[in-house]
Design an enzyme around this catalytic site. Structure first.
Site, PDB file in Angstrom:
ATOM      1  N   GLY A   1      -2.274  -0.133  -4.041  1.00  0.00           N
ATOM      2  CA  GLY A   1      -1.075   0.275  -3.785  1.00  0.00           C
ATOM      3  C   GLY A   1      -0.779   1.630  -4.474  1.00  0.00           C
TER       4      GLY A   1
ATOM      5  N   TYR B   1       0.126   3.577  12.232  1.00  0.00           N
ATOM      6  CA  TYR B   1      -0.112   2.217  11.468  1.00  0.00           C
ATOM      7  C   TYR B   1       0.142   2.555   9.869  1.00  0.00           C
ATOM      8  CZ  TYR B   1      -2.293   0.999  15.779  1.00  0.00           C
ATOM      9  OH  TYR B   1      -2.728   0.962  17.167  1.00  0.00           O
ATOM     10  N   ASP B   2       0.022   3.604   9.470  1.00  0.00           N
ATOM     11  CA  ASP B   2       0.061   3.707   7.936  1.00  0.00           C
ATOM     12  C   ASP B   2       1.218   4.448   7.782  1.00  0.00           C
ATOM     13  OD1 ASP B   2      -1.088   3.395   5.355  1.00  0.00           O
ATOM     14  OD2 ASP B   2      -1.920   5.630   5.093  1.00  0.00           O
TER      15      ASP B   2
ATOM     16  N   PRO C   1      -8.357  -0.242  -6.058  1.00  0.00           N
ATOM     17  CA  PRO C   1      -7.618   0.933  -5.232  1.00  0.00           C
ATOM     18  C   PRO C   1      -8.157   1.053  -4.119  1.00  0.00           C
ATOM     19  CG  PRO C   1      -8.386   1.226  -7.588  1.00  0.00           C
ATOM     20  CD  PRO C   1      -9.155  -0.098  -7.104  1.00  0.00           C
ATOM     21  N   GLY C   2      -7.540   1.688  -3.055  1.00  0.00           N
ATOM     22  CA  GLY C   2      -7.979   2.057  -1.627  1.00  0.00           C
ATOM     23  C   GLY C   2      -7.803   3.489  -1.402  1.00  0.00           C
TER      24      GLY C   2
ATOM     25  N   CYS D   1      -3.548  11.568  27.323  1.00  0.00           N
ATOM     26  CA  CYS D   1      -2.446  11.683  28.384  1.00  0.00           C
ATOM     27  C   CYS D   1      -0.995  11.149  27.730  1.00  0.00           C
ATOM     28  CB  CYS D   1      -2.836  10.806  29.562  1.00  0.00           C
ATOM     29  SG  CYS D   1      -3.109   8.991  29.137  1.00  0.00           S
TER      30      CYS D   1
ATOM     31  N   SER E   1       0.826  -1.259   0.096  1.00  0.00           N
ATOM     32  CA  SER E   1       0.066  -0.045   0.097  1.00  0.00           C
ATOM     33  C   SER E   1       1.002   1.283   0.121  1.00  0.00           C
ATOM     34  CB  SER E   1      -0.806  -0.103   1.188  1.00  0.00           C
ATOM     35  OG  SER E   1      -1.956   1.066   1.159  1.00  0.00           O
TER      36      SER E   1
HETATM   37  C1  LIG Z   1      -6.489  -7.373  -0.755  1.00  0.00           C
HETATM   38  C2  LIG Z   1      -6.393  -5.602  -0.881  1.00  0.00           C
HETATM   39  N1  LIG Z   1      -6.784  -4.805  -1.829  1.00  0.00           N
HETATM   40  C3  LIG Z   1      -7.028  -3.665  -1.858  1.00  0.00           C
HETATM   41  C4  LIG Z   1      -6.329  -2.921  -0.835  1.00  0.00           C
HETATM   42  C5  LIG Z   1      -6.470  -1.487  -0.920  1.00  0.00           C
HETATM   43  O1  LIG Z   1      -4.919  -0.890  -0.991  1.00  0.00           O
HETATM   44  P1  LIG Z   1      -4.429   0.512  -1.210  1.00  0.00           P
HETATM   45  O2  LIG Z   1      -5.280   1.177  -0.208  1.00  0.00           O
HETATM   46  O3  LIG Z   1      -2.926   0.458  -1.248  1.00  0.00           O
HETATM   47  O4  LIG Z   1      -4.762   0.616  -2.625  1.00  0.00           O
HETATM   48  C6  LIG Z   1      -5.791  -3.421   0.500  1.00  0.00           C
HETATM   49  C7  LIG Z   1      -5.484  -2.787   1.367  1.00  0.00           C
HETATM   50  O5  LIG Z   1      -4.944  -3.269   2.450  1.00  0.00           O
HETATM   51  C8  LIG Z   1      -5.958  -5.127   0.390  1.00  0.00           C
HETATM   52  O6  LIG Z   1      -5.619  -5.662   1.434  1.00  0.00           O
END
Ligand SMILES: Cc1ncc(COP(=O)(O)O)c(C=O)c1O
Length: 349
Positions: A124, A205-206, A160-161, A233, A86
């Site tokens: 990614g 985390y990111d 895409p996320g 705190c 990612s």
């Molecule tokens: C299987 C899968 N697909 C897509 C995504 C989305 O990834 P990104 O936000 O990097 O595009 C993720 C995020 O963890 C994932 O685990």
């Protein structure tokens, strides 16, 4: 989990991913007619969050073994997936992954899987305002032309996320306290109403790098060193350890763009601090186009400018700090008229 496979089956989901033997045995015993996509590992060298350390089988050493087992279990393999990691900063990783997927396709077809139709090129892709998809798109398109041309009949999908989510949200925070770090330097510590236990968990985390922008214009242009801290705190609750900002005062707002990916969903209310309120902001033209098309009601949107939104939140809050109307001026230069891709999340003042 087994219960998830059962649930998916009962919902008529007939496509899933696997990367190890145990999953194949589980699927065989629960939903043997399910179509399967083998997830291979192909990591980009530079990523914000590596995923290959957890998921994906080695395309050379492990995939052939798994595919052979799938054939022996009489399961149906229909494709290959990968996720290069990612926040990928190495576009050519997509080329490596597509080439590796092609080899796995060939091996699977030789084993007798004749329904191989799906290539899932994962996520990614970058999503911040100053990023661009073009380089990755060129590399992906070239690689697909080489290994999966249209004539192959293979369907290509992506997941895409952050590409969609990151720039969609701007976080507005407010300074509720401040102090000098020591008597020997000018470094100011600003305390804001969101931190690493809230939206800024993305720093931990990111591995995100957040950029503060004061909402006001400070005409003098003079800046001084400071740090920005969350409200809890914990000493770990630091948003930025060193940055130069104009000298600000209690009640001033600090804006953080690109806060849509991997932020609020992971946030907690540790120490009793509430999660930011989320407002969708759209101009009236966009709103009129959207309102009959999507499952939104007027309640989901505000059609007033951002500053009016902040003032509305402010007026709803019980905080009784001094508040000067002129503290916040709507500035169209920084906040152009807003559409669906510009949402605005505001922590409790
Ligand atoms: C299987 C899968 N697909 C897509 C995504 C989305 O990834 P990104 O936000 O990097 O595009 C993720 C995020 O963890 C994932 O685990």
């Amino acid at each position: 989990m087994t219960s998830h496979i059962k649930y998916a089956m009962n919902q008529n989901v007939d496509l899933t991913t696997f990367d190890n033997e145990l999953e194949l045995y589980k699927i065989k015993s629960i939903n043997p007619s399910c179509n399967l996509v083998i997830r291979i590992r192909c990591d980009a060298v530079e990523t914000q969050c590596p995923l290959g350390i957890k998921y994906g089988c080695d395309p050379v050493t492990e995939a052939p073994v798994l595919l052979t087992l799938a054939r022996d279990l009489d399961l149906s393999i229909v494709g290959v997936s990968f996720h290069v990691g990612s926040g990928c900063n190495e576009p050519v990783a997509f080329r490596r992954a597509i080439a590796a997927a092609s080899d796995v396709f060939t091996f699977a077809e030789q084993l007798g899987f004749i329904n191989m139709y799906l290539l899932n090129i994962g996520g990614g892709y970058p999503g911040n305002k100053d990023t661009c998809l073009d380089k990755i798109a060129d590399i992906v398109n070239d690689a697909l032309d080489e290994w999966f041309p249209a004539s192959s009949g293979v369907t290509v999908m992506a997941e895409p996320g952050r590409y969609f989510a990151a720039s969609a949200f701007t976080l507005a925070t407010r300074i509720h306290s401040m102090k000098k770090r020591s008597t020997i330097d000018e470094h100011m510590m600003y305390f804001i109403n969101d931190g690493v236990y809230g939206s800024f968990n993305s720093i931990l985390y990111d591995h995100s790098i957040v950029v503060p922008k004061p909402l006001n214009d400070y005409p003098m242009g003079k800046t001084s060193p400071c740090s920005i801290w969350g409200p809890t705190c914990d000493g770990l609750d630091q948003v930025i350890d060193q940055v130069n900002l104009p000298r600000m005062k209690m009640g001033d707002w600090i804006i953080f763009e690109d806060m849509g990916a991997y932020t609020i969903p992971v946030a907690s209310t540790f120490n009793g601090f509430p999660l930011p309120k989320v407002f969708a902001v759209a101009n009236r033209g966009i709103w009129h186009k959207l309102k009959n098309l999507m499952p939104f009601s007027e309640d989901h949107f505000t059609t007033v400018p951002i500053v009016a939104t902040i003032k509305m939140v402010r007026s709803e809050s019980s905080d009784d700090d001094t508040w000067e109307e002129n503290d916040v001026e709507y500035n169209t230069r920084h906040y152009p008229c807003l559409h669906m891709k510009n949402m605005f999340s505001v922590p409790e003042a």
